[in-house]
Design an enzyme around this catalytic site. Structure first.
Site, short mmCIF file in Angstrom:
data_model
loop_
_atom_site.label_atom_id
_atom_site.label_comp_id
_atom_site.label_asym_id
_atom_site.label_seq_id
_atom_site.Cartn_x
_atom_site.Cartn_y
_atom_site.Cartn_z
N LYS A 1 -17.19 11.10 -37.01
CA LYS A 1 -18.39 11.85 -37.42
C LYS A 1 -19.64 11.07 -37.03
CE LYS A 1 -20.30 14.06 -41.62
NZ LYS A 1 -20.13 14.26 -43.07
N SER B 1 -20.17 19.14 -44.49
CA SER B 1 -20.97 18.76 -43.35
C SER B 1 -20.16 18.22 -42.17
CB SER B 1 -22.01 17.72 -43.77
OG SER B 1 -21.35 16.53 -44.18
N SER C 1 -17.59 17.31 -48.20
CA SER C 1 -17.77 17.44 -46.74
C SER C 1 -16.55 17.13 -45.88
CB SER C 1 -18.93 16.57 -46.28
OG SER C 1 -20.11 17.26 -46.52
N1 GLN Z 1 -22.23 20.48 -49.06
C1 GLN Z 1 -22.55 19.38 -49.92
C2 GLN Z 1 -24.00 19.01 -49.74
O1 GLN Z 1 -24.65 19.62 -48.98
C3 GLN Z 1 -21.64 18.23 -49.65
C4 GLN Z 1 -22.03 17.45 -48.48
C5 GLN Z 1 -21.21 16.23 -48.28
O2 GLN Z 1 -20.16 16.03 -48.88
N2 GLN Z 1 -21.74 15.36 -47.44
O3 GLN Z 1 -24.50 18.12 -50.35
#
Ligand code: GLN
Length: 469
Positions: free
Chosen positions: A78, A153, A177
């Site tokens: 990532k 994400s 995410s």
């Molecule tokens: N969708 C969640 C957020 O926007 C989780 C994101 C993540 O785990 N990095 O914060």
């Protein structure tokens, strides 16, 4: 070899050892697949130009009889996990041109285990989002249906594994995410106990919640990668040692269902049906299933979005146009900051910085941030207590299957609801895994198992039994 769809990390290691194919052939197969499919999917932002060179190095070591857990295995990373000498942008314009000066501990460990660092994958800017639509570098599409999001994400990493562009990938999970995109893309995604994997070299989103973890096609594979990644690290003082959470309860195949939470508003019919099928399957595998009462879980999402924005607003203060990446000139240094941050951060990131600054401001700190921390303690206590009685909590991973591109971009609150089932594990620091649990038409569904602190072992046993590995 023509494609990697039938291979797992485990079977590939065996095949490399037996010289059925070389690491170079394997890496070339991934690179060819990326060339064919990435224009459409946009899972990869970059394939590293030394990938084949790394593969040749692995082949030499295999020829010498070396045997390391990931020797010759190409892995995607990532774009918020530093790889020395490579560009790392966290999906943001503000980090355009930033070259990582050192390896993150996670990447260093992958390299030590013989992995080939294949390239970097697309993500929501600074890991803020649930759809990979918040990247400066374009959206990533779900390989199962190109009109839909891959989740986020870490959508690029999930899509890379689902589209057979890589055997495995790393993601980061602050509120889901890894698990949420794994569910949307039909792969396995795993978030370890907070502190198990070093965050050194992970671009921080919310430091008290962030964890790095793997994506792969099987539970066995995520376990292999996790065993490489885990361990105390002197570069991250929040990492824990092996004996931090002594085993207090023998695994007895008991699963708790937080019934009213699972039946929350907004959970689709397909997800509910799939969830009860998964439950039946666990029962037929000999698991005892019982309802558990966890009344505070319903507040997880509210607490999460206060804590996460507060920490993000503080963490992102470092992007000032002086130390890293983008710089915009104003009339004076203050205007430099305003211009750089105004132009460098995307809309969602700016929204969260403003929210975070607000909940930390002196007039509102007690009302919001302090209350969210209290809720965090209550949720953690409630969960830790329940793991004295049961081994695992089972929920769906997501309330719906993958939604359409653009469907939720104008309504951030509905986007935030996609994380309802994933955030509790981050709030309480618990290990949690998403497993593919079938299809609704062509769209994957996922279930999520969460275990007590340090009980990754329970997740792996139950995950393998569920998937028949
Ligand atoms: N969708 C969640 C957020 O926007 C989780 C994101 C993540 O785990 N990095 O914060």
């Amino acid at each position: 070899m023509s494609d990697i769809s039938k291979l797992s990390v485990k079977s590939t290691r065996a095949a490399l050892k037996k010289k059925e194919f070389s690491a170079r052939e394997l890496t070339q197969t991934s690179i060819d697949a990326i060339k064919r499919k990435n224009t459409e999917i946009n899972a990869f932002l970059e394939v590293f130009d030394d990938a084949l060179e790394q593969a040749d190095g692995a082949d030499r070591r295999i020829a010498n009889g070396e045997n390391l857990p990931l020797l010759g295995i190409p892995i995607a990373i990532k774009d918020n996990i530093l790889v020395e000498g490579k560009s790392t942008t966290a999906g943001s314009k503000i980090l355009e041109g930033f070259i990582a000066p050192y390896d993150s501990t996670a990447v260093k460990k992958l390299k030590e285990a013989g992995a080939i660092i294949l390239g970097r994958t697309n993500m929501d800017e600074f890991a803020m989002g649930s759809s990979t639509e918040n990247s400066t570098y374009g959206v990533t599409r779900n390989p199962h249906d190109l009109s839909r999001v891959p989740g986020g994400s870490s959508g690029g990493s999930a899509a890379a594994v689902a589209a057979n562009l890589a055997l495995a990938a790393l993601g980061s999970d602050t509120g889901g995410s890894i698990r949420q995109p794994a569910a949307f893309c039909g792969v396995v995604g795993f978030k370890p106990t907070y502190g198990r994997v070093s965050r050194s070299g992970l671009i921080a989103y919310a430091s008290s919640l962030d964890q790095i973890g793997p994506f792969a096609k099987t539970v066995e594979d995520v376990e292999i990668i996790y065993d490489v990644l885990r361990g105390k690290d002197e570069l991250d003082s929040t990492t824990i040692s092996e004996d931090t959470y002594p085993i207090q309860k023998k695994f007895s195949r008991t699963i708790g269902i937080p019934r009213s939470f699972v039946e929350s508003e907004g959970v689709s019919k397909e997800v509910r049906e799939n969830f009860s099928q998964a439950l039946n399957k666990f029962e037929s595998l000999g698991y005892t299933v019982e309802d558990v009462d966890l009344p505070h879980l319903n507040y997880s999402l509210s607490a999460y979005y206060i804590i996460v924005t507060a920490e993000a607003s503080s963490n992102l203060a470092r992007f000032d146009g002086v130390k890293y990446g983008l710089h915009k000139d104003g009339r004076d240094v203050i205007e430099d900051y305003f211009k750089t941050r105004g132009e460098g951060f995307g809309k969602e990131v700016r929204r969260r910085i403003i929210l975070g600054t607000y909940v930390l401001s002196s007039g509102y700190y007690d009302e919001y941030y302090e209350s969210a921390l209290k809720m965090k303690r209550l949720i953690s206590k409630e969960l830790n207590e329940v793991f004295g009685e049961i081994d695992l909590i089972l929920t769906p991973t997501t309330p719906t299957t993958a939604f359409k591109l653009g469907e939720k971009t104008s309504d951030p609150l509905s986007m935030y609801l996609a994380d309802i089932f994933t955030v509790p594990a981050n709030i309480a620091g618990l290990p949690s895994i998403s497993l593919p649990s079938g299809l609704d038409g062509i769209l994957p569904l996922g279930i999520e198992l969460t275990a007590g602190l340090g009980r990754e072992d329970n997740l792996f046993i139950a995950g393998k039994e569920f998937l028949g590995e």
